[in-house]
Design a protein around this motif. Structure first.
Motif, mmCIF file in Angstrom:
data_model
loop_
_atom_site.group_PDB
_atom_site.id
_atom_site.type_symbol
_atom_site.label_atom_id
_atom_site.label_comp_id
_atom_site.label_asym_id
_atom_site.label_seq_id
_atom_site.Cartn_x
_atom_site.Cartn_y
_atom_site.Cartn_z
ATOM 1 N N ILE A 15 14.081 10.672 2.506
ATOM 2 C CA ILE A 15 13.361 9.686 1.694
ATOM 3 C C ILE A 15 11.915 10.146 1.596
ATOM 4 C CG2 ILE A 15 12.775 7.265 1.381
ATOM 5 C CD1 ILE A 15 15.051 6.597 3.345
ATOM 6 N N ASN A 16 11.448 10.406 0.376
ATOM 7 C CA ASN A 16 10.164 11.083 0.161
ATOM 8 C C ASN A 16 9.011 10.093 -0.019
ATOM 9 O OD1 ASN A 16 11.296 13.780 0.219
ATOM 10 N ND2 ASN A 16 12.215 13.277 -1.763
ATOM 11 N N TYR A 17 8.708 9.350 1.047
ATOM 12 C CA TYR A 17 7.609 8.387 0.990
ATOM 13 C C TYR A 17 6.265 9.050 0.730
ATOM 14 C CZ TYR A 17 10.754 4.846 2.993
ATOM 15 O OH TYR A 17 11.779 3.979 3.215
ATOM 16 N N SER A 18 6.107 10.301 1.136
ATOM 17 C CA SER A 18 4.795 10.953 1.043
ATOM 18 C C SER A 18 4.353 11.174 -0.395
ATOM 19 C CB SER A 18 4.811 12.292 1.785
ATOM 20 O OG SER A 18 5.694 13.203 1.153
ATOM 21 N N SER A 19 5.261 11.019 -1.358
ATOM 22 C CA SER A 19 4.899 11.213 -2.759
ATOM 23 C C SER A 19 4.308 9.953 -3.398
ATOM 24 C CB SER A 19 6.134 11.647 -3.558
ATOM 25 O OG SER A 19 7.106 10.609 -3.602
ATOM 26 N N ILE A 20 4.285 8.839 -2.666
ATOM 27 C CA ILE A 20 3.804 7.570 -3.204
ATOM 28 C C ILE A 20 2.459 7.257 -2.561
ATOM 29 C CG2 ILE A 20 4.359 5.170 -3.660
ATOM 30 C CD1 ILE A 20 6.371 7.222 -4.797
ATOM 31 N N LYS A 21 1.386 7.292 -3.343
ATOM 32 C CA LYS A 21 0.039 7.174 -2.792
ATOM 33 C C LYS A 21 -0.174 5.854 -2.043
ATOM 34 C CE LYS A 21 -2.373 10.229 -6.029
ATOM 35 N NZ LYS A 21 -3.458 10.341 -7.040
ATOM 36 N N SER A 22 0.320 4.745 -2.589
ATOM 37 C CA SER A 22 0.074 3.449 -1.964
ATOM 38 C C SER A 22 0.816 3.306 -0.646
ATOM 39 C CB SER A 22 0.487 2.322 -2.914
ATOM 40 O OG SER A 22 1.829 2.489 -3.338
ATOM 41 N N ILE A 23 1.852 4.113 -0.435
ATOM 42 C CA ILE A 23 2.595 4.091 0.818
ATOM 43 C C ILE A 23 2.086 5.163 1.774
ATOM 44 C CG2 ILE A 23 4.885 4.329 1.879
ATOM 45 C CD1 ILE A 23 6.098 3.368 -0.748
ATOM 46 N N ALA A 24 1.816 6.349 1.244
ATOM 47 C CA ALA A 24 1.487 7.491 2.097
ATOM 48 C C ALA A 24 0.016 7.618 2.443
ATOM 49 C CB ALA A 24 1.956 8.781 1.420
ATOM 50 N N GLY A 25 -0.873 7.079 1.616
ATOM 51 C CA GLY A 25 -2.300 7.215 1.895
ATOM 52 C C GLY A 25 -2.667 6.632 3.246
ATOM 53 N N THR A 26 -3.431 7.357 4.021
ATOM 54 C CA THR A 26 -3.763 6.902 5.367
ATOM 55 C C THR A 26 -4.783 5.768 5.343
ATOM 56 O OG1 THR A 26 -4.637 7.546 7.539
ATOM 57 C CG2 THR A 26 -5.514 8.708 5.605
ATOM 58 N N SER A 27 -4.613 4.837 6.256
ATOM 59 C CA SER A 27 -5.557 3.713 6.363
ATOM 60 C C SER A 27 -6.841 4.108 7.080
ATOM 61 C CB SER A 27 -4.889 2.559 7.115
ATOM 62 O OG SER A 27 -4.538 2.941 8.441
ATOM 63 N N THR A 28 -6.878 5.318 7.643
ATOM 64 C CA THR A 28 -8.075 5.739 8.383
ATOM 65 C C THR A 28 -9.273 5.961 7.470
ATOM 66 O OG1 THR A 28 -7.408 8.070 8.261
ATOM 67 C CG2 THR A 28 -6.691 6.815 10.189
ATOM 68 N N THR A 29 -9.037 6.050 6.157
ATOM 69 C CA THR A 29 -10.157 6.221 5.222
ATOM 70 C C THR A 29 -10.766 4.882 4.804
ATOM 71 O OG1 THR A 29 -8.685 6.191 3.295
ATOM 72 C CG2 THR A 29 -9.135 8.336 4.304
ATOM 73 N N LEU A 30 -10.202 3.766 5.258
ATOM 74 C CA LEU A 30 -10.702 2.445 4.896
ATOM 75 C C LEU A 30 -12.160 2.302 5.341
ATOM 76 C CD1 LEU A 30 -9.913 -0.305 3.702
ATOM 77 C CD2 LEU A 30 -9.256 -1.015 6.009
ATOM 78 N N GLY A 31 -12.996 1.882 4.424
ATOM 79 C CA GLY A 31 -14.433 1.798 4.685
ATOM 80 C C GLY A 31 -15.185 2.946 4.059
ATOM 81 N N ARG A 32 -14.507 4.078 3.871
ATOM 82 C CA ARG A 32 -15.101 5.236 3.187
ATOM 83 C C ARG A 32 -14.528 5.399 1.784
ATOM 84 N NH1 ARG A 32 -13.273 9.502 5.365
ATOM 85 N NH2 ARG A 32 -11.917 8.635 6.969
ATOM 86 N N VAL A 33 -13.252 5.048 1.631
ATOM 87 C CA VAL A 33 -12.580 5.072 0.334
ATOM 88 C C VAL A 33 -12.108 3.652 0.042
ATOM 89 C CG1 VAL A 33 -10.695 6.040 -1.020
ATOM 90 C CG2 VAL A 33 -11.827 7.448 0.712
ATOM 91 N N LYS A 34 -12.320 3.176 -1.165
ATOM 92 C CA LYS A 34 -12.022 1.784 -1.470
ATOM 93 C C LYS A 34 -10.541 1.558 -1.746
ATOM 94 C CE LYS A 34 -16.581 0.436 -3.189
ATOM 95 N NZ LYS A 34 -17.329 -0.224 -4.275
ATOM 96 N N LEU A 35 -10.039 0.425 -1.258
ATOM 97 C CA LEU A 35 -8.694 -0.015 -1.599
ATOM 98 C C LEU A 35 -8.572 -0.147 -3.119
ATOM 99 C CD1 LEU A 35 -8.411 -2.840 1.073
ATOM 100 C CD2 LEU A 35 -7.009 -0.764 1.051
ATOM 101 N N GLY A 36 -7.417 0.229 -3.644
ATOM 102 C CA GLY A 36 -7.182 0.120 -5.073
ATOM 103 C C GLY A 36 -7.656 1.300 -5.884
#
Length: 439
Positions: free
Chosen positions: A300-321
């Motif tokens: 199951i290729n979850y890594s191809s879906i940005k909203s699922i695969a994007g890491t939450s560690t960038t929160l605060g530096r990269v904006k949600l949405g």
């Protein structure tokens, strides 16, 4: 004509019902589709097993199911939650998710046009990025909502504290299918056109609903249920290498879905939540007249879906949405499915199975995944089918997935207490009953 009218009526009813489906096993994909497959660890890409629900696994299989209608309903009971500890005790927290009982229907039908061609349809669901934390749950981030990183003694309410929190994702698939036999019946090829409808609602993320954390404030949390639709396809092949050995494979395309408009400030790409591609290969082996074994491998290729695969560690530096906004940090999932079926008597079949899927959630993304703790790995299954007469059969299956925990740092409060550690957990129970009528 009676069959066609019955199929149409049942399809409409199941479409309305299945829109409420909720699942979570291999990530948010079901461990299996159809009561017979569910009893064998969710496997059977090379074993149609006289069930039209093979469409959901391998559309080529309906060349061997004749004319029939199948209806299954599952009781699904996930137990999930989080806990948090810190040396100072300032951020100690725990909560168990409510809404633990779901009833999930599936409908399938196949119709033999002639000796070599068949058509069919399956309606089934995915989902289960699901959690429901009550207003009394203790906050992960202290007691403040002036920001996710608010001071712990703030008088304002924080995420999960003093208000409901959680997410509810539901997906429904409708799969009209055609399949054809070649090579005197040794090879079958099938294809399904997939229509998907999904809904989502998110609560409790008020701390992030501002210009500091979101590219679209006002579209992060607490809005009404948002809807999304899209199209895709599935192809499959089934080859009888010998009288005792069958080999098969199937591939489902990535499905580009319309945006969740009400949550354009939460999910990457302005609310996009596409459905990942997946592929399966496997075999069925009749090792004795009454015994059949199956072995499948699914990706199951979850890594191809940005909203699922994007890491939450960038929160605060990269904006949600934003185009590359933070997500759940899920990795691809590899699944091994093993099953055994015993023809105990002419009327009774017994089944057992095992399903092992890798955990998509890493320790660095634990905090964000309190919303969707899809971390279970092992599934133990059993099932049966009893032929009531030459036209009717009753089947059942049971699945148990033991508790799995994943722990990681809560970086949101690291400046106050770097020892703060969050743990998420989930276990599952599922019982399914199915009825088939063969014309």
């Amino acid at each position: 004509m009676v069959f066609k009218r019955s199929l149409l009526a049942a399809s409409v009813a199941a479409t309305l019902i299945a829109s409420g489906a909720a699942h979570a096993t291999n990530g948010y994909f079901s461990h299996g589709y159809g009561v017979k497959s569910m009893g064998m660890g969710g496997g059977g890409v090379a074993l149609p097993n006289d069930s039209a629900m093979i469409i959901a696994t391998n559309p080529a299989g309906i060349t061997e199911t004749g004319t029939q209608i199948n209806f299954d309903i599952s009781w699904f009971h996930p137990v999930r939650g989080y806990s948090q500890t810190s040396n100072s005790g300032m951020f100690n927290a725990s909560a168990e998710s409510g809404s633990n009982n779901f009833y999930i229907p599936e409908l399938s039908a196949s119709y033999a046009l002639n000796d070599t061609s068949s058509i069919g349809i399956a309606i089934y669901g995915n989902g289960g990025m699901n959690s429901d934390y009550s207003g009394t749950a203790t906050s992960l981030f202290g007691a403040g909502n002036s920001g996710a990183f608010a001071a712990p003694n703030s008088t304002m309410t924080a995420i999960y504290g003093g208000g409901e929190g959680g997410v509810n994702l539901k997906q429904m698939f409708i799969a009209p299918t055609y399949a054809h036999k070649f090579m005197d019946g040794k090879l079958s090829v099938g294809a399904s056109l997939l229509f998907a409808r999904q809904t989502i609602q998110v609560k409790g993320l008020g701390a992030f609903d501002n210009g500091m954390y979101s590219a679209a404030p006002g579209y992060v949390t607490g809005n009404e249920v948002s809807h999304s639709t899209g199209w895709g396809g599935k192809i499959g092949v089934l080859f009888h290498a010998t009288d005792a050995i069958s080999l098969a494979g199937s591939y489902q395309t990535k499905m580009a879905m319309s945006k969740f408009d009400q949550y354009a400030g939460l999910f990457a790409e302005g609310g996009k939540f596409d459905i990942p591609s997946t592929w399966t290969i496997g075999g069925a082996f009749q090792v004795a007249p009454a015994w059949t074994l199956t072995a499948d491998f699914q990706r199951i290729n979850y890594s191809s879906i940005k909203s699922i695969a994007g890491t939450s560690t960038t929160l605060g530096r990269v904006k949600l949405g934003s185009d590359n906004g933070p997500g759940f940090g899920w990795s691809d999932v590899n699944v091994v499915k093993l099953g055994a079926q015993w023809q105990m008597s002419p009327a009774l079949q017994l089944r057992v199975g095992f399903n092992h899927g890798t955990n998509p959630v890493g320790s660095q993304d634990v905090v964000f995944n309190t919303l969707a703790p899809g971390v279970v790995k092992n599934h133990y299954t059993a099932g049966f089918t009893y032929a009531l007469d030459q036209h009717q059969e009753l089947s059942g299956a049971f699945m148990y997935a033991p508790d799995v925990t994943v722990s990681g740092p809560n970086n949101a409060v690291a400046s106050y207490d770097p020892s703060t550690t969050t743990t998420i957990h989930m276990k599952q129970y599922e019982a399914t009953i199915g009825y088939a009528y063969k014309f």
